[in-house]
Design a protein around this motif. Structure first.
Motif, PDB file in Angstrom:
ATOM      1  N   PHE A 203       0.820  -1.218   0.000  1.00 45.86           N
ATOM      2  CA  PHE A 203       0.000   0.000   0.000  1.00 45.86           C
ATOM      3  C   PHE A 203       0.850   1.261   0.000  1.00 45.86           C
ATOM      4  O   PHE A 203       0.345   2.362  -0.023  1.00 45.86           O
ATOM      5  N   HIS A 204       2.179   1.108   0.054  1.00 41.78           N
ATOM      6  CA  HIS A 204       3.083   2.264   0.091  1.00 41.78           C
ATOM      7  C   HIS A 204       3.897   2.308  -1.200  1.00 41.78           C
ATOM      8  O   HIS A 204       4.169   1.277  -1.810  1.00 41.78           O
ATOM      9  N   ALA A 205       4.316   3.527  -1.585  1.00 47.74           N
ATOM     10  CA  ALA A 205       5.042   3.713  -2.851  1.00 47.74           C
ATOM     11  C   ALA A 205       6.297   2.840  -2.943  1.00 47.74           C
ATOM     12  O   ALA A 205       6.623   2.331  -4.018  1.00 47.74           O
ATOM     13  N   GLY A 273      15.620   2.991   1.701  1.00 43.41           N
ATOM     14  CA  GLY A 273      15.006   4.296   1.492  1.00 43.41           C
ATOM     15  C   GLY A 273      13.790   4.477   2.348  1.00 43.41           C
ATOM     16  O   GLY A 273      13.473   3.610   3.171  1.00 43.41           O
ATOM     17  N   SER A 274      13.099   5.598   2.159  1.00 39.66           N
ATOM     18  CA  SER A 274      11.901   6.030   2.898  1.00 39.66           C
ATOM     19  C   SER A 274      12.230   6.754   4.183  1.00 39.66           C
ATOM     20  O   SER A 274      11.352   7.368   4.780  1.00 39.66           O
ATOM     21  N   ALA A 275      13.457   6.661   4.644  1.00 34.51           N
ATOM     22  CA  ALA A 275      13.919   7.356   5.847  1.00 34.51           C
ATOM     23  C   ALA A 275      15.440   7.319   5.801  1.00 34.51           C
ATOM     24  O   ALA A 275      16.019   6.502   5.087  1.00 34.51           O
ATOM     25  N   LEU A 294      22.710   0.361  -0.961  1.00 36.11           N
ATOM     26  CA  LEU A 294      22.493   1.474  -1.885  1.00 36.11           C
ATOM     27  C   LEU A 294      21.309   2.295  -1.361  1.00 36.11           C
ATOM     28  O   LEU A 294      20.186   1.795  -1.288  1.00 36.11           O
ATOM     29  N   GLU A 295      21.573   3.547  -0.989  1.00 33.98           N
ATOM     30  CA  GLU A 295      20.499   4.392  -0.476  1.00 33.98           C
ATOM     31  C   GLU A 295      19.955   5.287  -1.567  1.00 33.98           C
ATOM     32  O   GLU A 295      20.704   5.895  -2.325  1.00 33.98           O
ATOM     33  N   ARG A 296      18.627   5.345  -1.627  1.00 36.71           N
ATOM     34  CA  ARG A 296      17.965   6.230  -2.606  1.00 36.71           C
ATOM     35  C   ARG A 296      16.975   7.117  -1.871  1.00 36.71           C
ATOM     36  O   ARG A 296      16.632   6.880  -0.705  1.00 36.71           O
ATOM     37  N   TYR A 297      16.513   8.174  -2.574  1.00 34.33           N
ATOM     38  CA  TYR A 297      15.608   9.150  -1.964  1.00 34.33           C
ATOM     39  C   TYR A 297      14.400   9.349  -2.865  1.00 34.33           C
ATOM     40  O   TYR A 297      14.540   9.465  -4.086  1.00 34.33           O
ATOM     41  N   GLY A 298      13.227   9.337  -2.252  1.00 37.70           N
ATOM     42  CA  GLY A 298      12.017   9.571  -3.031  1.00 37.70           C
ATOM     43  C   GLY A 298      10.881   9.922  -2.113  1.00 37.70           C
ATOM     44  O   GLY A 298      11.050   9.991  -0.897  1.00 37.70           O
ATOM     45  N   MET A 299       9.740  10.162  -2.671  1.00 36.14           N
ATOM     46  CA  MET A 299       8.545  10.403  -1.876  1.00 36.14           C
ATOM     47  C   MET A 299       7.311  10.051  -2.686  1.00 36.14           C
ATOM     48  O   MET A 299       7.392   9.902  -3.916  1.00 36.14           O
ATOM     49  N   THR A 300       6.177   9.907  -2.006  1.00 33.33           N
ATOM     50  CA  THR A 300       4.952   9.485  -2.672  1.00 33.33           C
ATOM     51  C   THR A 300       4.653  10.352  -3.897  1.00 33.33           C
ATOM     52  O   THR A 300       4.313   9.841  -4.962  1.00 33.33           O
ATOM     53  N   GLU A 301       4.782  11.659  -3.747  1.00 33.53           N
ATOM     54  CA  GLU A 301       4.401  12.588  -4.819  1.00 33.53           C
ATOM     55  C   GLU A 301       5.318  12.514  -6.038  1.00 33.53           C
ATOM     56  O   GLU A 301       4.949  12.963  -7.127  1.00 33.53           O
ATOM     57  N   GLY A 379       9.802  19.718   0.568  1.00 30.92           N
ATOM     58  CA  GLY A 379       9.675  19.836   2.021  1.00 30.92           C
ATOM     59  C   GLY A 379      10.879  19.253   2.744  1.00 30.92           C
ATOM     60  O   GLY A 379      10.924  19.225   3.969  1.00 30.92           O
ATOM     61  N   ASP A 380      11.859  18.790   1.982  1.00 28.21           N
ATOM     62  CA  ASP A 380      13.112  18.302   2.572  1.00 28.21           C
ATOM     63  C   ASP A 380      14.185  19.369   2.343  1.00 28.21           C
ATOM     64  O   ASP A 380      14.140  20.102   1.359  1.00 28.21           O
ATOM     65  N   THR A 381      15.161  19.412   3.241  1.00 26.54           N
ATOM     66  CA  THR A 381      16.276  20.335   3.037  1.00 26.54           C
ATOM     67  C   THR A 381      17.535  19.528   2.758  1.00 26.54           C
ATOM     68  O   THR A 381      17.671  18.390   3.228  1.00 26.54           O
ATOM     69  N   SER A 396      12.004  20.619   6.132  1.00 25.76           N
ATOM     70  CA  SER A 396      11.355  21.886   6.477  1.00 25.76           C
ATOM     71  C   SER A 396       9.897  21.585   6.811  1.00 25.76           C
ATOM     72  O   SER A 396       9.253  22.324   7.532  1.00 25.76           O
ATOM     73  N   LYS A 397       9.377  20.461   6.296  1.00 27.07           N
ATOM     74  CA  LYS A 397       8.020  20.050   6.670  1.00 27.07           C
ATOM     75  C   LYS A 397       8.092  19.386   8.039  1.00 27.07           C
ATOM     76  O   LYS A 397       9.081  18.746   8.381  1.00 27.07           O
ATOM     77  N   ASP A 398       7.023  19.543   8.790  1.00 34.48           N
ATOM     78  CA  ASP A 398       6.996  19.090  10.178  1.00 34.48           C
ATOM     79  C   ASP A 398       6.642  17.603  10.207  1.00 34.48           C
ATOM     80  O   ASP A 398       5.568  17.218  10.641  1.00 34.48           O
ATOM     81  N   PHE A 405       7.346   4.855   8.122  1.00 34.61           N
ATOM     82  CA  PHE A 405       6.013   5.439   7.902  1.00 34.61           C
ATOM     83  C   PHE A 405       5.978   6.895   8.351  1.00 34.61           C
ATOM     84  O   PHE A 405       6.599   7.256   9.354  1.00 34.61           O
ATOM     85  N   ASN A 406       5.214   7.701   7.610  1.00 33.52           N
ATOM     86  CA  ASN A 406       5.164   9.144   7.893  1.00 33.52           C
ATOM     87  C   ASN A 406       4.060   9.483   8.875  1.00 33.52           C
ATOM     88  O   ASN A 406       2.939   8.980   8.762  1.00 33.52           O
ATOM     89  N   ILE A 407       4.371  10.406   9.755  1.00 37.11           N
ATOM     90  CA  ILE A 407       3.391  10.912  10.717  1.00 37.11           C
ATOM     91  C   ILE A 407       3.522  12.424  10.737  1.00 37.11           C
ATOM     92  O   ILE A 407       4.620  12.952  10.924  1.00 37.11           O
TER      93      ILE A 407
HETATM   94  P1  AMP Z   1       6.906   8.909   1.603  1.00 34.83           P
HETATM   95  O1  AMP Z   1       6.040   9.870   0.864  1.00 34.83           O
HETATM   96  O2  AMP Z   1       6.187   8.114   2.624  1.00 34.83           O
HETATM   97  O3  AMP Z   1       7.712   8.051   0.681  1.00 34.83           O
HETATM   98  O4  AMP Z   1       7.952   9.803   2.434  1.00 34.83           O
HETATM   99  C1  AMP Z   1       8.775  10.694   1.770  1.00 34.83           C
HETATM  100  C2  AMP Z   1       9.738  11.359   2.708  1.00 34.83           C
HETATM  101  O5  AMP Z   1      10.596  10.379   3.301  1.00 34.83           O
HETATM  102  C3  AMP Z   1      10.685  12.294   2.002  1.00 34.83           C
HETATM  103  O6  AMP Z   1      10.114  13.557   1.732  1.00 34.83           O
HETATM  104  C4  AMP Z   1      11.848  12.357   2.973  1.00 34.83           C
HETATM  105  O7  AMP Z   1      11.567  13.264   4.033  1.00 34.83           O
HETATM  106  C5  AMP Z   1      11.887  10.944   3.513  1.00 34.83           C
HETATM  107  N1  AMP Z   1      12.885  10.100   2.843  1.00 34.83           N
HETATM  108  C6  AMP Z   1      12.719   9.217   1.850  1.00 34.83           C
HETATM  109  N2  AMP Z   1      13.888   8.626   1.512  1.00 34.83           N
HETATM  110  C7  AMP Z   1      14.820   9.163   2.318  1.00 34.83           C
HETATM  111  C8  AMP Z   1      16.241   8.974   2.476  1.00 34.83           C
HETATM  112  N3  AMP Z   1      16.914   8.099   1.756  1.00 34.83           N
HETATM  113  N4  AMP Z   1      16.870   9.722   3.412  1.00 34.83           N
HETATM  114  C9  AMP Z   1      16.199  10.624   4.166  1.00 34.83           C
HETATM  115  N5  AMP Z   1      14.870  10.835   4.085  1.00 34.83           N
HETATM  116  C10 AMP Z   1      14.193  10.116   3.162  1.00 34.83           C
END
Ligand code: AMP
Length: 502
Positions: A203-205, A273-275, A294-301, A379-381, A396-398, A405-407
């Motif tokens: 159910f998560h990206a 990833g995800s955190a 291997l670390e990657r960065y992404g978000m739902t949007e 919303g990330d710095t 920068s987002k709270d 999981f995001n809260i």
């Molecule tokens: P989500 O939409 O649940 O995938 O959460 C996205 C948020 O997770 C991002 O905007 C980041 O704040 C955080 N995030 C995802 N991947 C990473 C990562 N590799 N390192 C640090 N934060 C991450």
């Protein structure tokens, strides 16, 4: 040509008809040759239930092969897939149902849902893959038709909680998903020789658009687990080439005695990833297994935005690597400073074929996040080095991320402020050795006999477990700045050591 993601997957699977597509509980469920018929039966069931192009179909159940068939059947119907976190409470689901207005809710019998007033069709889909939907699908002839979709037609709406406390639905287009899986396929050097061990929630990206899509796009076998369980993962890793997880998965594997070099002999890639992945976990993992995660960065949007390079020596802990092919990044210093040069910390903005179309029925939230030139404020710095490598420095987002999981604190603050005896409340994340961050509630009470257990009780009744505070503190007053704003950074510091290892 149709840009329906399902059409793209089926075309990519041609030539691999005899290969198992999915393995579940030790058994192959179907081959790539059989997959279109499996999906087609669920497509026929959805058609009989009245699902049409443009409709929303909500799904709240646990991982299973039937979940995968249902997902692909929804896309094949031209409808939008709206997955919900299986842990959401009835109250949380109610708000999303009102917003998404689904024509059908597919759910596990035991999952929390609002009372059924008969206005929206419901079908069960159990964690073991059984239930009313699968029974209906089994009686029907496969419907092999796949609705023709344009690249910009919507495939899915994924709800992410907002800073205002009201969840926002990210509208993902077919092209977001197809461009992103193609970029990951190239970057991470996938092939049909891969075998993916899948323990992330569908159910998560991360579980859906990264782990599952890579299997379907590469014609690589996916071994699906109901959920992450270190012992089950350790047992199945020797038959796999790729594993993906949130940082918590990796710290839990390291905590398990059975996790040895022999376990990982056939693995070519571990992705996190995800955190944020702690550099200490990266180092312990390398020491134990020889693998550099291997670390990657992404978000739902945006689905995936950046990745560390495939070459192991290029994977640098504490950084998230370079933009994926087709993705543009910039770091902004606010209106006054504009785009910052390399080496300076600011707000991360991105643009690319992976960026969603906006937030469902939330033009004001969309306008706030999307810039006039098409860039999206994450919303990330972070900071980029001269070569473009990105390091995330904070948010920068709270937002709190616990166990991946995001809260959003605002959602909990609004809820707890309603409790009798609570004068004020602040929610924050503090470091936690297992979850990355843990939710902590700090309450100002009306009277000295206020019982913090009332907060815990309301949390248990109203919130999914991952959102519930792991500690509730009562204070006489909050530290505040000159404007009267609660200084969460001070509170966070004060409770920072609450969960540190003894
Ligand atoms: P989500 O939409 O649940 O995938 O959460 C996205 C948020 O997770 C991002 O905007 C980041 O704040 C955080 N995030 C995802 N991947 C990473 C990562 N590799 N390192 C640090 N934060 C991450």
């Amino acid at each position: 040509m149709s840009e329906n993601l399902v059409t793209i997957f089926f075309e990519r699977q041609r030539g691999f008809e005899k290969k198992p597509a999915l393995i579940w509980q030790g058994n192959p469920v179907c081959t790539f040759g059989e997959l279109p018929a499996m999906v087609g039966r669920y497509r026929a069931a959805l058609r009989q239930l009245g699902v049409k192009r443009g409709d929303r179909v909500m799904v709240k159940t646990e991982n299973s092969p039937a979940f995968v068939f249902t997902y692909l059947a929804i896309l094949a119907s031209g409808a939008m897939f709206v997955p919900l976190n299986a842990a959401y409470t009835a109250a949380e689901v109610q708000a999303l149902v009102e917003d998404a207005e689904p024509v059908l809710i597919i759910h596990a019998a035991a999952t929390a849902l609002p009372a059924d007033d008969g206005s929206i069709a419901r079908m069960t889909l159990e964690p073991d893959g059984g239930g009313a939907l699968s029974s209906l699908a089994a009686t029907l002839a496969p419907d092999f038709s796949v609705e023709e979709m344009a690249a910009t037609d919507l495939a899915a709406i994924l709800f992410t909680s907002g800073t205002t406390g009201r969840p926002k639905g990210a509208m993902l287009m077919h092209q977001n998903l197809s461009s992103n899986v193609a970029a990951l396929y190239e970057t991470w050097q996938f092939s049909d020789a891969d075998s993916i061990l899948h323990a992330l929630p569908l159910f998560h990206a991360h579980g859906l658009f990264v782990a599952l899509h890579l299997g379907l796009y590469s014609a690589a076998t996916v071994t699906m687990l109901p959920k992450f369980d270190p012992a089950a993962v350790i047992a199945l890793l020797p038959a796999s080439t790729v594993f993906m997880g949130v940082p918590t998965f990796y710290s839990r594997l390291l905590a398990h005695d059975g996790f040895t070099t022999a376990t990982v002999a056939s693995i070519r890639l571990f992705v996190s990833g995800s955190a944020p992945l702690l550099p200490s976990v990266f180092a312990s993992f390398e020491q134990r297994t020889g693998h550099r995660i291997l670390e990657r960065y992404g978000m739902t949007e945006t689905v995936m935005i950046t990745s560390n390079p495939y070459a192991p020596e290029g994977r640098i802990p504490g950084t998230v690597g370079y933009p994926l092919p087709g993705v543009s990044l910039r770091v902004i210093g606010g209106e006054a400073l504009g785009i910052l040069p390399a080496g300076e910390i600011g707000d991360i903005e991105m643009k690319g074929p992976n960026l969603c179309a906006g937030y469902w029925r939330r033009p004001e939230a969309t306008a706030e996040a999307f810039r006039a030139d098409g860039y999206f404020a994450t919303g990330d710095t972070g900071v980029q080095d001269a070569g473009g490598r990105l390091t995330i420095t904070g948010r920068s987002k709270d937002l709190i991320i616990s166990g991946g999981f995001n809260i959003y604190p605002a959602e909990l603050e609004i809820l707890f402020a309603e409790i009798a005896g609570v004068a004020d409340v602040a929610i924050m994340g503090v470091p936690h050795p297992d979850f990355g961050e843990a939710v902590v509630a700090v309450v100002i009470a009306d009277s000295p006999d206020f019982d913090p257990a009332t907060v815990t009780q309301v949390a248990q009744e109203r919130l999914a477990r991952f959102k519930q505070p792991k500690a509730v503190h009562v204070l006489a007053e909050f530290p505040r700045n000159a404007m009267g704003k609660v200084l969460k950074s001070e509170l966070r510091q004060r409770f920072a050591a609450s969960f540190s290892k003894a």
